[in-house]
Design a protein around this motif. Structure first.
Motif, mmCIF file in Angstrom:
data_model
loop_
_atom_site.group_PDB
_atom_site.id
_atom_site.type_symbol
_atom_site.label_atom_id
_atom_site.label_comp_id
_atom_site.label_asym_id
_atom_site.label_seq_id
_atom_site.Cartn_x
_atom_site.Cartn_y
_atom_site.Cartn_z
ATOM 1 N N GLU A 1 -52.574 59.863 84.604
ATOM 2 C CA GLU A 1 -52.324 59.674 83.270
ATOM 3 C C GLU A 1 -51.228 60.679 82.320
ATOM 4 O O GLU A 1 -50.298 60.188 81.701
ATOM 5 C CB GLU A 1 -53.431 59.520 82.397
ATOM 6 N N ALA A 2 -51.312 61.907 82.908
ATOM 7 C CA ALA A 2 -50.816 63.088 82.357
ATOM 8 C C ALA A 2 -49.398 62.815 82.912
ATOM 9 O O ALA A 2 -48.280 62.913 81.767
ATOM 10 C CB ALA A 2 -51.065 64.389 82.730
ATOM 11 N N GLU A 3 -49.189 62.551 84.032
ATOM 12 C CA GLU A 3 -47.862 62.389 84.436
ATOM 13 C C GLU A 3 -47.086 61.188 83.783
ATOM 14 O O GLU A 3 -45.863 61.274 83.559
ATOM 15 C CB GLU A 3 -47.813 62.088 86.064
ATOM 16 N N ARG A 4 -47.670 59.986 83.796
ATOM 17 C CA ARG A 4 -47.189 58.834 83.043
ATOM 18 C C ARG A 4 -46.734 59.327 81.690
ATOM 19 O O ARG A 4 -45.795 59.011 81.161
ATOM 20 C CB ARG A 4 -47.980 57.601 83.000
ATOM 21 N N LYS B 1 -36.287 63.810 88.302
ATOM 22 C CA LYS B 1 -35.230 63.259 87.709
ATOM 23 C C LYS B 1 -34.853 63.222 86.139
ATOM 24 O O LYS B 1 -33.828 63.684 85.699
ATOM 25 C CB LYS B 1 -34.974 61.782 88.161
ATOM 26 N N LEU B 2 -35.928 62.636 85.628
ATOM 27 C CA LEU B 2 -35.862 62.629 84.009
ATOM 28 C C LEU B 2 -35.881 64.126 83.540
ATOM 29 O O LEU B 2 -34.831 64.544 82.624
ATOM 30 C CB LEU B 2 -37.143 62.045 83.458
ATOM 31 N N ARG B 3 -36.538 65.239 84.262
ATOM 32 C CA ARG B 3 -36.343 66.566 83.651
ATOM 33 C C ARG B 3 -34.886 66.947 83.713
ATOM 34 O O ARG B 3 -34.368 67.693 82.912
ATOM 35 C CB ARG B 3 -37.180 67.367 84.465
ATOM 36 N N GLU C 1 -47.581 55.957 94.334
ATOM 37 C CA GLU C 1 -47.345 56.134 92.886
ATOM 38 C C GLU C 1 -47.226 57.240 92.370
ATOM 39 O O GLU C 1 -46.337 57.743 91.879
ATOM 40 C CB GLU C 1 -48.496 55.522 91.884
ATOM 41 N N GLU C 2 -47.953 58.123 92.859
ATOM 42 C CA GLU C 2 -47.848 59.709 92.480
ATOM 43 C C GLU C 2 -46.519 60.228 92.817
ATOM 44 O O GLU C 2 -45.609 60.934 92.075
ATOM 45 C CB GLU C 2 -49.102 60.528 92.930
ATOM 46 N N SER C 3 -46.156 60.101 93.922
ATOM 47 C CA SER C 3 -44.968 60.715 94.623
ATOM 48 C C SER C 3 -43.834 60.027 93.828
ATOM 49 O O SER C 3 -42.932 60.726 93.292
ATOM 50 C CB SER C 3 -44.806 60.448 96.101
ATOM 51 N N THR C 4 -43.650 58.774 93.495
ATOM 52 C CA THR C 4 -42.714 58.082 92.921
ATOM 53 C C THR C 4 -42.658 58.811 91.400
ATOM 54 O O THR C 4 -41.557 58.966 90.853
ATOM 55 C CB THR C 4 -42.709 56.538 92.770
ATOM 56 N N LEU C 5 -43.893 58.809 90.779
ATOM 57 C CA LEU C 5 -43.628 59.399 89.329
ATOM 58 C C LEU C 5 -43.422 60.766 89.586
ATOM 59 O O LEU C 5 -42.415 61.106 88.606
ATOM 60 C CB LEU C 5 -45.214 59.423 88.940
#
Lengths: 287, 282
Positions: free
Chosen positions: A2-5, B39-41, B29-33
């Motif tokens: 959630e934090a990452e999102r 990338k966003l940073r 999901e975690e790795s893509t996130l």
């Protein structure tokens, strides 16, 4: 997770804001000027830039000479000019290959000391056979002058929508007025005691009198008329003021025929010489 | 029975799949996130730097001392605007009836004509400025007395020369316009062709006049002795026929003569057309 999102959402928001800040123009004119300059820098060297300025100046000089020429030829100086075009072609007309365009013009300038402002419309109709241009409206505004003939000219020109006649007549009328002014001034300065200008500098009459012979007076009336066709015609007349006694002595009716003789004199000697000879009459008293 | 059993197996399998995918998916999901955040940073940092640079630029340009180059650009712009203005003013002279331009040897003058608000043809006269002044080239019709006018004024007063030529050309243009309009718009009134010369200063035509049920033929002869005018100097209207005219017809004839003397041709015929309609309604 959630934090990452949440972080992703925060980053996206910040990026959007930053993007907007980047898109905002800083100092727009400076940007475009700089862009222009840098663009020109790519394609123009310093010397080329100076050349194009010189070239522009030369073109300007040429145009200024042409304007000066036209101003001399027409007697008119045009100072401001604008044109607006309105397309009046309807779909029905387009089908028949007819094109209608209305042009609105504003023109202002001067003719010596007379200033004018014109607003007029020209309707251009183009069909297969020909192109016609018609002045559909003409409005002339002139500053009030001491010449009532000019307001007559204006109403006549407006009524007939006759642009050319207006400018031609204005030019020659003003020229004749200036010539009359100069001529009268010349004689007033040359013979200050004998010549009077009762209405001042723009007087239409000149009086000749000699203090040593009171009662005798000649008045020259010089009218400048604009006829119906726009022709400018100077009209000179001689008026005499003679004491009764002298009239009785006038066996040959010289005085009565004076105005007619004056007209003849004008035809022979021209205006200036005729006036000069009349004035000289008043000097030759008993010599 | 079997269907229900199969259904139960299916759902079991889905659940186990989910449980199976679950951690994997979460991991993926975690790795893509993670990559995405990375990338966003990077993108954010880049944009932050860009904004900072723009700020610096604003502050720098505010205190910038590059007057020469900016001036030069604006000087060029000033010159270009001035050029456009002058070109427009030159165009405007067309409306005075006289326009022109400089040539290598002198001046090319353009005389414009108009009649009754209609802008008509233009004529060119190319003058060579030498002693004596001479006409190098012109588009003036041969029947206009150009040589006469030039002999009178060209050497002593160019303005007068142009003005006189202007008067002649405008006179001709006006007469021609009236004759053309008569031929095109009022052909129904004419009994026979309009006779005209090239200068359009001698016009002769026969036309029909109807009055109170009677109809007559009138012959009109228009003479424009002064080449600078658009109204005739001499008008004669005669009756075509052997019988003498009655008083009312004689009045008509005289009124027509006066009309032609004071009104342009096409306007005179427009009034005839109007009059005729009136008569018919009677």
């Amino acid at each position: 997770m959630e934090a990452e999102r949440a972080e992703v959402r925060a980053l996206e928001a910040e990026i959007a804001a930053l993007r907007r800040a980047c898109e905002e123009p800083t100092a727009p004119w400076k940007e475009t000027a700089k862009a222009k300059k840098s663009f020109k820098n790519i394609y123009q060297s310093e010397s080329e830039r100076l050349e194009s300025s010189k070239d522009l100046r030369r073109q300007l000089g040429h145009l200024e000479s042409e304007l000066s020429l036209l101003s001399t030829l027409t007697g008119i100086s045009i100072r401001k000019y604008s044109k607006k075009t309105e397309d009046l072609t309807s779909t029905v007309m387009t089908e028949k290959n007819i094109k209608k365009v209305l042009q609105r013009y504003k023109l202002s300038g001067d003719c010596h000391m007379v200033t004018f402002q014109l607003e007029f419309q020209i309707l251009e109709t183009q069909n297969e056979k020909n192109l016609s241009s018609v002045v559909t409206d003409l409005n002339i505004i002139m500053e009030p002058t001491e010449y009532p003939e000019l307001s007559e000219l204006v109403s006549r020109a407006e009524e007939r929508r006759d642009l050319f006649m207006f400018f031609r007549s204005l030019h020659f009328f003003v020229e004749w007025c200036e010539y009359r002014k100069r001529t009268f001034k010349h004689f007033k300065e040359k013979y200050p005691d004998v010549v009077q200008l009762p209405e001042g500098a723009t007087s239409s009459c000149l009086g000749i009198q000699n203090a040593s012979q009171p009662g005798f007076e000649l008045v020259i009336v010089w009218r400048i008329q604009i006829d119906d066709e726009g022709k400018v015609l100077p009209k000179l007349d001689l008026l005499t003021k003679i004491p009764q006694q002298a009239l009785e002595l006038d066996k040959k009716n010289v005085i009565e025929s004076a105005p007619l003789s004056f007209r003849t004199l004008l035809g022979v000697l021209g205006i200036e010489a005729s006036l000069e000879s009349l004035i000289k009459l008043f000097f030759n008293t008993k010599e | 029975g079997i269907l229900a059993h199969l259904e139960r197996l299916e759902t079991q399998m889905n659940r186990s799949h989910k449980r199976f995918e679950g951690p994997q998916r979460t991991q993926a999901e975690e790795s893509t996130l993670g990559t995405r955040i990375h990338k966003l940073r990077l993108l954010r940092d880049k944009l932050r730097a860009e904004v900072k640079q723009r700020q610096a630029e604003i502050e720098a340009s505010a205190a910038s001392t590059e007057p020469d180059q900016t001036l030069e650009t604006s000087e060029q712009e000033v010159l270009e605007t001035k050029l456009e203005n002058l070109k427009a003013l030159l165009q405007a002279y067309h409306f005075t009836g006289l326009s022109g331009k400089l040539t290598s040897r002198g001046v090319s003058v353009c005389i414009h004509t108009a009649f009754d608000g209609n802008l008509l043809d233009s004529y060119i006269v190319d003058l060579v400025i030498e002693k004596p002044l001479w006409i190098h080239h012109h588009s003036v019709p041969v029947f206009i007395p150009l040589e006469e006018i030039a002999a009178k004024y060209l050497q002593t007063d160019v303005q007068h020369f142009l003005f006189s030529l202007c008067e002649h050309l405008n006179g001709y243009a006006g007469r021609k316009y009236q004759a053309d309009r008569l031929q095109s718009d009022f052909a129904a009134f004419l009994a026979g062709p309009l006779q005209r010369n090239s200068l359009c200063n001698v016009l002769s035509f026969t036309y029909k006049v109807e009055l109170g049920g009677q109809s007559f033929l009138f012959c009109a002869r228009l003479l424009y002795k002064d080449l600078t005018v658009t109204l005739p100097t001499d008008v004669t209207v005669t009756h075509r026929g052997t019988d003498a005219l009655s008083t009312s017809w004689e009045e008509q004839r005289v009124s027509h003569e006066n009309l032609f003397r004071t009104t342009s041709l096409h306007k005179a015929f427009t009034s005839f057309a109007g009059g005729e309609k009136l008569n018919m309604s009677l």
